[in-house]
Design a protein around this motif. Structure first.
Motif, PDB file in Angstrom:
ATOM      1  N   VAL A   1      17.543 -39.605 -37.067  1.00 33.62           N
ATOM      2  CA  VAL A   1      18.136 -40.056 -35.940  1.00 33.62           C
ATOM      3  C   VAL A   1      19.514 -39.728 -36.450  1.00 33.62           C
ATOM      4  O   VAL A   1      19.712 -40.291 -37.082  1.00 33.62           O
ATOM      5  CB  VAL A   1      17.160 -40.621 -35.670  1.00 33.62           C
ATOM      6  CG1 VAL A   1      15.286 -40.510 -35.412  1.00 33.62           C
ATOM      7  CG2 VAL A   1      17.533 -42.119 -36.529  1.00 33.62           C
TER       8      VAL A   1
ATOM      9  N   GLU B   1      14.787 -45.865 -36.186  1.00 33.04           N
ATOM     10  CA  GLU B   1      13.500 -45.673 -34.897  1.00 33.04           C
ATOM     11  C   GLU B   1      12.414 -45.233 -35.963  1.00 33.04           C
ATOM     12  O   GLU B   1      12.325 -43.990 -36.417  1.00 33.04           O
ATOM     13  CB  GLU B   1      14.213 -45.403 -33.853  1.00 33.04           C
ATOM     14  CG  GLU B   1      13.940 -43.956 -33.845  1.00 33.04           C
ATOM     15  CD  GLU B   1      14.592 -43.604 -32.189  1.00 33.04           C
ATOM     16  OE1 GLU B   1      14.208 -42.304 -31.380  1.00 33.04           O
ATOM     17  OE2 GLU B   1      15.532 -43.602 -31.523  1.00 33.04           O
ATOM     18  N   ASP B   2      11.183 -46.077 -35.369  1.00 35.32           N
ATOM     19  CA  ASP B   2       9.784 -45.669 -35.955  1.00 35.32           C
ATOM     20  C   ASP B   2      10.719 -44.828 -36.985  1.00 35.32           C
ATOM     21  O   ASP B   2       9.570 -44.248 -36.915  1.00 35.32           O
ATOM     22  CB  ASP B   2       9.369 -44.645 -35.144  1.00 35.32           C
ATOM     23  CG  ASP B   2       9.575 -44.563 -33.382  1.00 35.32           C
ATOM     24  OD1 ASP B   2       9.355 -45.646 -32.717  1.00 35.32           O
ATOM     25  OD2 ASP B   2       9.277 -43.578 -32.309  1.00 35.32           O
ATOM     26  N   GLY B   3      10.640 -45.915 -38.513  1.00 37.03           N
ATOM     27  CA  GLY B   3      10.487 -45.314 -39.840  1.00 37.03           C
ATOM     28  C   GLY B   3      11.921 -44.482 -39.844  1.00 37.03           C
ATOM     29  O   GLY B   3      11.397 -43.970 -41.570  1.00 37.03           O
ATOM     30  N   TYR B   4      12.207 -43.724 -39.145  1.00 37.56           N
ATOM     31  CA  TYR B   4      13.078 -42.618 -39.342  1.00 37.56           C
ATOM     32  C   TYR B   4      14.664 -43.535 -39.572  1.00 37.56           C
ATOM     33  O   TYR B   4      15.190 -44.235 -39.374  1.00 37.56           O
ATOM     34  CB  TYR B   4      13.453 -41.274 -38.507  1.00 37.56           C
ATOM     35  CG  TYR B   4      11.777 -40.869 -38.104  1.00 37.56           C
ATOM     36  CD1 TYR B   4      11.578 -40.100 -39.042  1.00 37.56           C
ATOM     37  CD2 TYR B   4      10.992 -41.142 -37.475  1.00 37.56           C
ATOM     38  CE1 TYR B   4      10.294 -38.932 -39.120  1.00 37.56           C
ATOM     39  CE2 TYR B   4       9.864 -40.147 -37.150  1.00 37.56           C
ATOM     40  CZ  TYR B   4       9.434 -39.436 -37.995  1.00 37.56           C
ATOM     41  OH  TYR B   4       8.912 -38.579 -37.429  1.00 37.56           O
TER      42      TYR B   4
ATOM     43  N   ASP C   1      17.568 -34.543 -31.878  1.00 34.37           N
ATOM     44  CA  ASP C   1      16.353 -34.502 -32.161  1.00 34.37           C
ATOM     45  C   ASP C   1      16.213 -34.565 -33.910  1.00 34.37           C
ATOM     46  O   ASP C   1      16.637 -34.233 -34.306  1.00 34.37           O
ATOM     47  CB  ASP C   1      15.702 -34.091 -30.815  1.00 34.37           C
ATOM     48  CG  ASP C   1      15.701 -33.939 -29.813  1.00 34.37           C
ATOM     49  OD1 ASP C   1      16.280 -35.153 -29.223  1.00 34.37           O
ATOM     50  OD2 ASP C   1      15.573 -32.743 -28.949  1.00 34.37           O
ATOM     51  N   ILE C   2      14.963 -35.438 -33.867  1.00 35.90           N
ATOM     52  CA  ILE C   2      14.397 -35.628 -35.006  1.00 35.90           C
ATOM     53  C   ILE C   2      14.318 -34.329 -35.572  1.00 35.90           C
ATOM     54  O   ILE C   2      13.713 -34.262 -37.400  1.00 35.90           O
ATOM     55  CB  ILE C   2      13.279 -36.255 -35.138  1.00 35.90           C
ATOM     56  CG1 ILE C   2      13.581 -38.188 -34.562  1.00 35.90           C
ATOM     57  CG2 ILE C   2      12.309 -36.832 -36.591  1.00 35.90           C
ATOM     58  CD1 ILE C   2      12.847 -38.915 -34.464  1.00 35.90           C
TER      59      ILE C   2
END
Length: 361
Positions: A193, A198-201, A238-239
Motif C-alpha cells: 500500500v 492496512e488489512d495486513g499489507y 492501489d495495492i
C-alpha cells in the motif's frame, strides 16, 4: 549682690485702665441690634429691606413679570445679525426657531471598517503553504522550533491565526533543514500500500533501505536513517497497481504533486478486458463524472489492442478503474510510468533511487 524688686503702685495701675482699647458703649454691647453702619458704606450698599415688606414686593414682581415664551402677544427680542462680530446665527423673527433633529432621523455616521475577526483569519501554517514556502507539516515543525517570524514577532504556538497579508520571515535554520530533505522514487510492486499499513499489507516505505537502493542511482546522495523521518507518499497507487511512487520529506514537492491546485500530469499504462462502448473513448477523454463531480479532461488512447494509455491531471481514488467500468471495460493491470517530467525508466520493481538535484517535477 542682692536683687531689688520694684512694685508698681496701685495708683499707676488704675490710671492705665482708665482708657480701654474698645469703647464700651451701650449700643455696641447690646447684641440684639445690628451695629451702626458708617455713612460712606451705607451709600455703596443698600440697606436690607424690611422683613414685612418682602411678601408685598414679591407679589408685585410676579404680576408685572412677562411670559418667557413668545406667544404672539408680546414683542420678541431683537436677534443679532449673522454679520455680527460675535459670529452668532440669526433666525427669522417670522419663523419659529428650528429644532434639532432626532437621533433616529440623523444620517448614520461613516464608521471605519471593522477588522476581520481573529477566528476568521487563516492559520499561519496554511498561509506559509499557500505562499509556497513549505508544506503545512513543515510549517508546524518550523513554528515549534521558533524559526518563523510574523511582522517581526517569533511565533511558537501551533494554530496561530494571522492576517493573510502579514510579513513572514523564515530563519536560516529552517532553510538549511529544508535543504537536507530528500525525495525518493520507488518502483512499487503489487501487494504494497502507498501509505499506512492496512488489512495486513505493508506500506511501500518498508522497501526504502540500503539493500533495495538502485545500484545505478546517480544522485550522489548517501543513505541515512534520518532520510526516513517524515517520509510520506506524494500520491497513491492501489495495492494491485504498480509503477512510480514518490516519497518525499519536502513539503513543496508534495504540494506540487497532490495540492488542490496541482496540474502535474501522471501517465499510466492500463491493461483492460471487455467491450468498449461506441463513444467510450470520447467519454474517457472528457465527459465522465465520479461521485457527482465532473472529471477534468484527460488524454486517453490505445497503446495496443488490449492496453490503454491514460494521462491525467487529477488523482481520485481508483479513478482509472472506475472510469473504465463506466464504458464497459475491466482493468486487469495498471502501471504508472511518469509523473511530470520524471519517468520510471529502468528502475526495477521493489527498488528505489533519490531524486537528483537537477531533476524537477
Amino acid at each position: 549682690m542682692s536683687t531689688l524688686k520694684l512694685n508698681k503702685s496701685p495708683a499707676a495701675t488704675e490710671q492705665k485702665r482708665e482708657k480701654p482699647v474698645r469703647p464700651l458703649s451701650p449700643e455696641l454691647r447690646d447684641r440684639s441690634k445690628a451695629p451702626p453702619v458708617k455713612k460712606e458704606r451705607a451709600a455703596a450698599e443698600p440697606q436690607a429691606p424690611d422683613a414685612q415688606a418682602l411678601p408685598a414686593r414679591k407679589e408685585k414682581a410676579v404680576r408685572d413679570k412677562k411670559p418667557r415664551a413668545f406667544d404672539g402677544k408680546h414683542e420678541q427680542k431683537e436677534r443679532r445679525s449673522p454679520t455680527a462680530n460675535d459670529g452668532r446665527r440669526q433666525y427669522n423673527r417670522d419663523q419659529p426657531r428650528p429644532r434639532m433633529a432626532k437621533t433616529d432621523d440623523r444620517p448614520p455616521r461613516p464608521s471605519a471598517p471593522a477588522p476581520a475577526a481573529i477566528d476568521q483569519q487563516p492559520r499561519l501554517s496554511k498561509v506559509m503553504a499557500d505562499r509556497g514556502l513549505c508544506s503545512r507539516r513543515e510549517a508546524d515543525d518550523w513554528i515549534v522550533n521558533g524559526w518563523v517570524k510574523v511582522n517581526g514577532e517569533i511565533i511558537e504556538t501551533l494554530g496561530t491565526r494571522i492576517d493573510p497579508a502579514a510579513e513572514i520571515i523564515i530563519s536560516a535554520y529552517a532553510k538549511e533543514h529544508q535543504a537536507e530533505t530528500v525525495t525518493i522514487l520507488l518502483h512499487k510492486p503489487v501487494g504494497y500500500v502507498s501509505g499506512q499499513a492496512e488489512d495486513g499489507y505493508e506500506p511501500a516505505v518498508v522497501l526504502v533501505n540500503p539493500d533495495n537502493q538502485w545500484p545505478e542511482d546517480s544522485s550522489g546522495i548517501d543513505f541515512k536513517r534520518g532520510h526516513l523521518r517524515g517520509l510520506a507518499p506524494a500520491g497513491r497507487l492501489d495495492i494491485d497497481s504498480t509503477g512510480l511512487l514518490v516519497l518525499t520529506q519536502d513539503g513543496r514537492v508534495a504540494r506540487k504533486l497532490i495540492g488542490d491546485d496541482s496540474s502535474v500530469e501522471k501517465e499510466y499504462l492500463v491493461r483492460v478486458e471487455g467491450q468498449l462502448s461506441a463513444n467510450g473513448l470520447a467519454l474517457l477523454n472528457h465527459g465522465l463524472s465520479l461521485d457527482g463531480v465532473q472529471l477534468k479532461p484527460a488524454k486517453v488512447s490505445w497503446q495496443n489492442e488490449d492496453q490503454l494509455r491514460f494521462v491525467l491531471r487529477e488523482g481520485r481514488k481508483r479513478q482509472i478503474r472506475r472510469m473504465c467500468e463506466l464504458v464497459g471495460l475491466h482493468v486487469v493491470g495498471l502501471k504508472r510510468i511518469r509523473i511530470g517530467s520524471i519517468n520510471l525508466g529502468k528502475l526495477p520493481p521493489g527498488q528505489w533511487r533519490y531524486l537528483g538535484e537537477h531533476e524537477r517535477f
